[in-house]
Design a protein around this motif. Structure first.
Motif, PDB file in Angstrom:
ATOM      1  N   TRP A   1     168.637  80.864  39.157  1.00 35.56           N
ATOM      2  CA  TRP A   1     168.267  79.679  39.271  1.00 35.56           C
ATOM      3  C   TRP A   1     168.528  79.477  40.616  1.00 35.56           C
ATOM      4  CZ3 TRP A   1     168.641  75.555  35.844  1.00 35.56           C
ATOM      5  CH2 TRP A   1     168.283  75.750  34.015  1.00 35.56           C
ATOM      6  N   MET A   2     169.319  79.819  41.924  1.00 32.79           N
ATOM      7  CA  MET A   2     169.049  79.234  42.872  1.00 32.79           C
ATOM      8  C   MET A   2     167.777  80.236  43.764  1.00 32.79           C
ATOM      9  SD  MET A   2     170.891  79.172  45.870  1.00 32.79           S
ATOM     10  CE  MET A   2     169.949  77.866  46.524  1.00 32.79           C
ATOM     11  N   GLY A   3     166.644  81.150  43.411  1.00 36.51           N
ATOM     12  CA  GLY A   3     165.671  81.660  43.410  1.00 36.51           C
ATOM     13  C   GLY A   3     164.645  80.676  43.284  1.00 36.51           C
ATOM     14  N   LEU A   4     164.929  79.784  42.038  1.00 32.36           N
ATOM     15  CA  LEU A   4     164.131  78.478  41.122  1.00 32.36           C
ATOM     16  C   LEU A   4     164.056  76.984  42.453  1.00 32.36           C
ATOM     17  CD1 LEU A   4     162.074  77.267  39.406  1.00 32.36           C
ATOM     18  CD2 LEU A   4     164.593  76.838  38.025  1.00 32.36           C
ATOM     19  N   GLN A   5     164.941  77.281  42.777  1.00 34.67           N
ATOM     20  CA  GLN A   5     164.947  76.486  43.929  1.00 34.67           C
ATOM     21  C   GLN A   5     164.647  76.518  44.579  1.00 34.67           C
ATOM     22  OE1 GLN A   5     167.167  75.662  46.861  1.00 34.67           O
ATOM     23  NE2 GLN A   5     167.163  73.651  47.153  1.00 34.67           N
ATOM     24  N   ARG A   6     164.412  77.580  45.139  1.00 37.19           N
ATOM     25  CA  ARG A   6     164.302  77.885  47.080  1.00 37.19           C
ATOM     26  C   ARG A   6     162.413  77.746  46.504  1.00 37.19           C
ATOM     27  NH1 ARG A   6     163.924  80.624  51.188  1.00 37.19           N
ATOM     28  NH2 ARG A   6     162.491  81.731  51.937  1.00 37.19           N
ATOM     29  N   HIS A   7     161.603  78.611  45.469  1.00 35.98           N
ATOM     30  CA  HIS A   7     160.206  77.702  44.650  1.00 35.98           C
ATOM     31  C   HIS A   7     159.801  76.927  44.939  1.00 35.98           C
ATOM     32  CE1 HIS A   7     161.960  82.349  44.206  1.00 35.98           C
ATOM     33  NE2 HIS A   7     162.094  82.538  43.144  1.00 35.98           N
ATOM     34  N   LEU A   8     160.496  75.619  44.810  1.00 40.92           N
ATOM     35  CA  LEU A   8     159.958  75.001  44.796  1.00 40.92           C
ATOM     36  C   LEU A   8     160.095  73.779  46.033  1.00 40.92           C
ATOM     37  CD1 LEU A   8     162.125  73.883  40.572  1.00 40.92           C
ATOM     38  CD2 LEU A   8     159.431  73.812  41.752  1.00 40.92           C
ATOM     39  N   LYS A   9     161.483  74.445  46.420  1.00 39.25           N
ATOM     40  CA  LYS A   9     160.711  73.884  47.709  1.00 39.25           C
ATOM     41  C   LYS A   9     159.758  74.123  48.533  1.00 39.25           C
ATOM     42  CE  LYS A   9     163.554  75.280  50.780  1.00 39.25           C
ATOM     43  NZ  LYS A   9     165.142  75.937  51.832  1.00 39.25           N
ATOM     44  N   VAL A  10     159.806  75.670  49.218  1.00 38.60           N
ATOM     45  CA  VAL A  10     159.215  76.616  49.422  1.00 38.60           C
ATOM     46  C   VAL A  10     157.082  76.115  49.408  1.00 38.60           C
ATOM     47  CG1 VAL A  10     158.061  78.462  49.778  1.00 38.60           C
ATOM     48  CG2 VAL A  10     160.775  78.188  49.796  1.00 38.60           C
ATOM     49  N   ALA A  11     157.174  75.528  47.874  1.00 37.72           N
ATOM     50  CA  ALA A  11     155.868  75.439  47.379  1.00 37.72           C
ATOM     51  C   ALA A  11     155.269  73.974  48.017  1.00 37.72           C
ATOM     52  CB  ALA A  11     155.439  75.255  46.057  1.00 37.72           C
ATOM     53  N   GLY A  12     156.826  72.957  48.484  1.00 34.33           N
ATOM     54  CA  GLY A  12     156.079  71.870  48.860  1.00 34.33           C
ATOM     55  C   GLY A  12     156.223  71.831  49.976  1.00 34.33           C
ATOM     56  N   ILE A  13     157.124  72.801  51.110  1.00 39.60           N
ATOM     57  CA  ILE A  13     156.968  72.942  51.993  1.00 39.60           C
ATOM     58  C   ILE A  13     155.848  73.827  52.612  1.00 39.60           C
ATOM     59  CG2 ILE A  13     157.920  74.413  54.251  1.00 39.60           C
ATOM     60  CD1 ILE A  13     160.651  74.181  52.718  1.00 39.60           C
ATOM     61  N   PHE A  14     154.740  74.325  52.202  1.00 37.08           N
ATOM     62  CA  PHE A  14     153.644  75.309  51.936  1.00 37.08           C
ATOM     63  C   PHE A  14     152.870  73.757  52.128  1.00 37.08           C
ATOM     64  CE2 PHE A  14     154.777  79.783  51.950  1.00 37.08           C
ATOM     65  CZ  PHE A  14     155.311  80.146  52.636  1.00 37.08           C
ATOM     66  N   ALA A  15     152.404  73.174  51.291  1.00 36.74           N
ATOM     67  CA  ALA A  15     151.714  71.946  51.305  1.00 36.74           C
ATOM     68  C   ALA A  15     151.779  71.064  52.502  1.00 36.74           C
ATOM     69  CB  ALA A  15     152.011  71.321  49.840  1.00 36.74           C
ATOM     70  N   ARG A  16     153.364  70.537  52.776  1.00 36.19           N
ATOM     71  CA  ARG A  16     153.669  69.788  53.953  1.00 36.19           C
ATOM     72  C   ARG A  16     152.607  70.836  55.707  1.00 36.19           C
ATOM     73  NH1 ARG A  16     159.455  68.046  55.015  1.00 36.19           N
ATOM     74  NH2 ARG A  16     159.076  69.648  56.099  1.00 36.19           N
ATOM     75  N   LEU A  17     153.470  71.925  54.990  1.00 31.08           N
ATOM     76  CA  LEU A  17     152.311  72.066  56.692  1.00 31.08           C
ATOM     77  C   LEU A  17     150.492  72.380  56.709  1.00 31.08           C
ATOM     78  CD1 LEU A  17     154.608  75.470  56.363  1.00 31.08           C
ATOM     79  CD2 LEU A  17     154.861  73.943  58.102  1.00 31.08           C
ATOM     80  N   THR A  18     150.321  72.387  55.019  1.00 27.89           N
ATOM     81  CA  THR A  18     148.981  72.685  55.446  1.00 27.89           C
ATOM     82  C   THR A  18     148.142  71.305  55.090  1.00 27.89           C
ATOM     83  OG1 THR A  18     148.669  74.371  53.988  1.00 27.89           O
ATOM     84  CG2 THR A  18     146.511  73.017  53.665  1.00 27.89           C
ATOM     85  N   LEU A  19     148.670  70.049  54.391  1.00 34.70           N
ATOM     86  CA  LEU A  19     148.339  68.782  54.897  1.00 34.70           C
ATOM     87  C   LEU A  19     149.549  67.739  55.737  1.00 34.70           C
ATOM     88  CD1 LEU A  19     148.721  68.311  51.005  1.00 34.70           C
ATOM     89  CD2 LEU A  19     146.692  68.705  52.370  1.00 34.70           C
ATOM     90  N   ARG A  20     149.887  68.051  56.380  1.00 36.87           N
ATOM     91  CA  ARG A  20     150.686  67.202  57.582  1.00 36.87           C
ATOM     92  C   ARG A  20     150.583  67.772  58.509  1.00 36.87           C
ATOM     93  NH1 ARG A  20     156.829  66.560  57.962  1.00 36.87           N
ATOM     94  NH2 ARG A  20     156.977  68.143  59.409  1.00 36.87           N
TER      95      ARG A  20
ATOM     96  N   GLY B   1     148.735  70.395  59.751  1.00 40.64           N
ATOM     97  CA  GLY B   1     147.455  71.469  60.170  1.00 40.64           C
ATOM     98  C   GLY B   1     147.475  72.930  59.663  1.00 40.64           C
ATOM     99  N   LYS B   2     147.912  73.238  59.018  1.00 39.14           N
ATOM    100  CA  LYS B   2     148.680  75.130  59.317  1.00 39.14           C
ATOM    101  C   LYS B   2     147.803  75.701  57.037  1.00 39.14           C
ATOM    102  CE  LYS B   2     152.310  75.187  62.688  1.00 39.14           C
ATOM    103  NZ  LYS B   2     153.394  75.119  62.761  1.00 39.14           N
ATOM    104  N   PRO B   3     146.720  75.542  57.524  1.00 42.30           N
ATOM    105  CA  PRO B   3     146.306  75.810  55.486  1.00 42.30           C
ATOM    106  C   PRO B   3     146.873  77.256  55.668  1.00 42.30           C
ATOM    107  CG  PRO B   3     144.673  76.067  57.881  1.00 42.30           C
ATOM    108  CD  PRO B   3     145.770  75.113  58.414  1.00 42.30           C
ATOM    109  N   ARG B   4     147.015  77.886  56.375  1.00 43.25           N
ATOM    110  CA  ARG B   4     147.433  79.630  55.703  1.00 43.25           C
ATOM    111  C   ARG B   4     148.529  79.595  55.039  1.00 43.25           C
ATOM    112  NH1 ARG B   4     150.957  82.664  59.196  1.00 43.25           N
ATOM    113  NH2 ARG B   4     151.622  81.329  60.261  1.00 43.25           N
ATOM    114  N   TYR B   5     149.051  78.503  55.068  1.00 40.21           N
ATOM    115  CA  TYR B   5     150.559  78.794  53.887  1.00 40.21           C
ATOM    116  C   TYR B   5     150.375  78.896  52.842  1.00 40.21           C
ATOM    117  CZ  TYR B   5     153.621  79.699  58.281  1.00 40.21           C
ATOM    118  OH  TYR B   5     153.840  79.439  59.360  1.00 40.21           O
ATOM    119  N   LEU B   6     149.408  77.515  52.199  1.00 38.73           N
ATOM    120  CA  LEU B   6     149.446  77.198  50.861  1.00 38.73           C
ATOM    121  C   LEU B   6     148.541  78.052  50.332  1.00 38.73           C
ATOM    122  CD1 LEU B   6     149.594  74.965  49.688  1.00 38.73           C
ATOM    123  CD2 LEU B   6     147.766  73.889  49.790  1.00 38.73           C
ATOM    124  N   GLY B   7     147.537  78.909  50.705  1.00 41.88           N
ATOM    125  CA  GLY B   7     146.935  80.432  50.333  1.00 41.88           C
ATOM    126  C   GLY B   7     148.590  81.623  49.406  1.00 41.88           C
ATOM    127  N   ASP B   8     150.126  80.781  49.973  1.00 39.87           N
ATOM    128  CA  ASP B   8     150.799  81.781  49.108  1.00 39.87           C
ATOM    129  C   ASP B   8     151.206  81.077  48.005  1.00 39.87           C
ATOM    130  OD1 ASP B   8     151.314  84.500  50.579  1.00 39.87           O
ATOM    131  OD2 ASP B   8     150.819  83.265  52.201  1.00 39.87           O
TER     132      ASP B   8
END
Length: 354
Positions: free
Chosen positions: A285-304, A306-313
């Motif tokens: 359940w803790m991992g689930l919170q982190r996975h959702l957060k990081v998916a959001g962070i990786f999208a933000r890193l790409t879209l805001r 300009g670091k597209p490599r993160y969204l690949g993960d």
């Protein structure tokens, strides 16, 4: 033309301030300023430069952290806490807080992840056991009121990154009222489960890309990127270590290392649940919170940023999210929502009704 003592500067005034700051410690410590080059850049606005000693006796690291975007004080505070706990962390040799420049010891050039082969978990095991030892030492040093609290408000702010950045900005999905209710119910359950876990010091990004291979005869892994440390759920860092953002392992290996951590934590007197099944559930359940957060962070890193490599993960995290949601009956509607958004046809399987 690049600045003579730096890979690149976009701000001439900051470059000049950097040269003026570096000159005295360069003389004092015998550094070759002509050797300055980029060591790495992380997901934030920080970057790291490597500079050699003039006598050839190794190198040091310079942190360049623009003060309007990054606060170095937590790095200094947590480095001291970790060193006191017996971890191998960079030593701060010189620091100008107002400018955001810091000179620290160099823990090496290879991260643990660079030594890992996803196809050979057993060869990876010694690295993970060394990481577990460091984690237990860090958690044993915990004291309340020293680091910021990983409370419900912070858990929810992090979860909110998923609908805003991953669903909304990346996937272009606007949830209807029924879908929003499913998401809210799932988030309520995630926060409730994680706030019920005993609290310790949390590195908050404890994974093999932030651990350096042992060097100089010291068997301990070097620990980096700890400036966001908090006081929060004891399950967070072990979930972060084994559900890694950049490398995946077979489930049996993840469980094996988690059991070893749980046993070491119990021996150390840490407040892990006496039943491993209950502890494993809390880790999931803790991992689930982190996975959702990081998916959001990786999208933000790409879209805001300009670091597209993160969204690949990001697919790795969606896989983690789906695998966990599939195991717990109360997350069934949430899994169905994720599958609808990702265009995945539902699979019929066993779930854990607890």
């Amino acid at each position: 033309m690049s600045h003579p003592t730096s890979p690149a500067w976009t701000d001439a005034a900051r470059a000049a301030a950097f040269d003026a700051w570096l000159a005295p410690p360069a003389v004092r410590l015998g550094l070759d300023t002509a050797s300055l080059r980029l060591a790495s850049a992380d997901a934030s606005f920080r970057r790291y430069l490597r500079i050699d000693r003039a006598d050839g006796a190794g190198s040091l690291i310079v942190m360049d952290a623009p003060p309007d975007k990054e606060d170095c004080r937590p790095f200094v505070q947590v480095a001291a806490l970790m060193e006191e706990a017996g971890l191998r962390v960079p030593e701060v040799l010189d620091w100008n807080g107002p400018l955001g420049f810091m000179l620290i010891t160099d823990l090496g050039r290879r991260t643990v992840i660079e030594a890992l082969d996803p196809g050979d978990p057993q060869a990876a095991l010694p690295h993970y056991l060394a990481a577990v030892d460091a984690l237990v030492a860090w958690q044993k040093a915990s004291k309340p009121g020293v680091l910021p609290a990983y409370d419900g408000a912070l858990l929810r702010r992090e979860l909110a990154l998923f609908p805003e950045w991953y669903l909304g900005r990346h996937r272009g999905v606007q949830l209807d009222a029924a879908q929003q209710q499913v998401l809210d119910t799932a988030f309520d359950a995630i926060v409730r489960e994680n706030l019920a876990v005993p609290q310790v010091y949390v590195h908050r990004d404890f994974m093999t890309r932030n651990l350096m291979l042992p060097s100089g005869g010291d068997p301990r892994p070097g620990v980096l990127d700890f400036q966001d440390a908090v006081h929060g759920p004891i399950t967070y860092d072990i979930a972060s270590l084994l559900r890694d953002a950049f490398i995946s392992w077979p489930e049996e290996f993840v469980i094996d290392v988690t059991v070893r951590y749980w046993e070491a934590a119990r021996r150390a007197g840490l407040p892990v649940h006496e039943d491993f099944g209950a502890f494993w559930r809390a880790v999931e359940w803790m991992g689930l919170q982190r996975h959702l957060k990081v998916a959001g962070i990786f999208a933000r890193l790409t879209l805001r940023d300009g670091k597209p490599r993160y969204l690949g993960d990001a697919p790795r995290f969606i896989h983690y999210v789906r695998a966990t949601a599939d195991r717990y009956r109360e997350l069934g509607p949430f899994l169905k929502l994720i599958d609808e958004i990702e265009g995945i046809e539902a699979q019929t399987g066993w779930v854990i009704g607890r």
